[in-house]
Every structure is written in structure tokens, then in C-alpha cells.
Design a protein around this motif. Sequence first.
Motif: not given
Length: 134
Positions: A11-12, A15, A97, A100, A103, A109-113
Motif C-alpha cells: 500500500w505504501e 500511495q 486510531e 480517522d 484509516h 492505506s495511509d492517506w497522509e503519506l
Amino acid sequence: KGIVPAWNRNWEDMQLKMAEYAAAVVQAKQCFHVVVAIDITPQCDCFAGNDSPMVPNVGMFASIDPVALDQAVTDKICAQPALENSVLPERHAASEEGLDHLHAINPASDWELSLSHAEALHAGTRKYRLVEVA
């Protein structure tokens, strides 16, 4: 099968690549971006068989800065109460979490990334000023 091709990496990587592709597009030519944040479902609406909306509709957003736009929409979504008939309350109960929503729905998944990477690539800024229009 959905419209989105299978992703064979983690996932990273996905993203980061999404941010890189978006940065390449917006750096080539200034664009005007619009997001209509209604009927926000747990998964991408490109998948068949999605669930009920997870938060109330948050409206329409527009900006020439796609990073600020995505940050504003995400902030508004996460500020909404979870709709009781959605999977969101169950996911929050299983998550550590906090509020959020995105998340909680998809912990991998990391939307902030994506947004941080897009900002580092100078595709825009995560800082914004929200102007509400009635």
C-alpha cells in the motif's frame, strides 16, 4: 473485477505512486479541481457491491491546489459523525486510531503519506483556508 488494476506492491508504494502521478499532471499545467463529497462509501465507488455511505454528505469543494483540496475534504469527512447503518462504527470499535474514518475503514492505506509526498513534490500544500458558500 473493478476498474482499478490489481496492485502487486504494498500500500505504501501505491500511495507514493498516486502522489507522484498526480504531481506530474498538475506541474505540467495549472488545473482547477472539483470534488463532490456525497455518498462516501467505505471502498472506492469503482468497485461493484459497495456498502452504505459511512458519513453524511459533506458537499462540493473546489481549488486550484489539489493537495489542499484533498486535505480539506479529508478533514471534513473525518469530522463527520459515523452513520449508524454503515460499517464505520464497527471498524472504529476495532481500531485504535481515534476518529480517522478513512484509516478505520482501511488500516493498510495511509492517506497522509500521499498528501505529504505530494506536498514534498511541490504539487500543492496541505494548508488551506476553507471558504463556505451557502
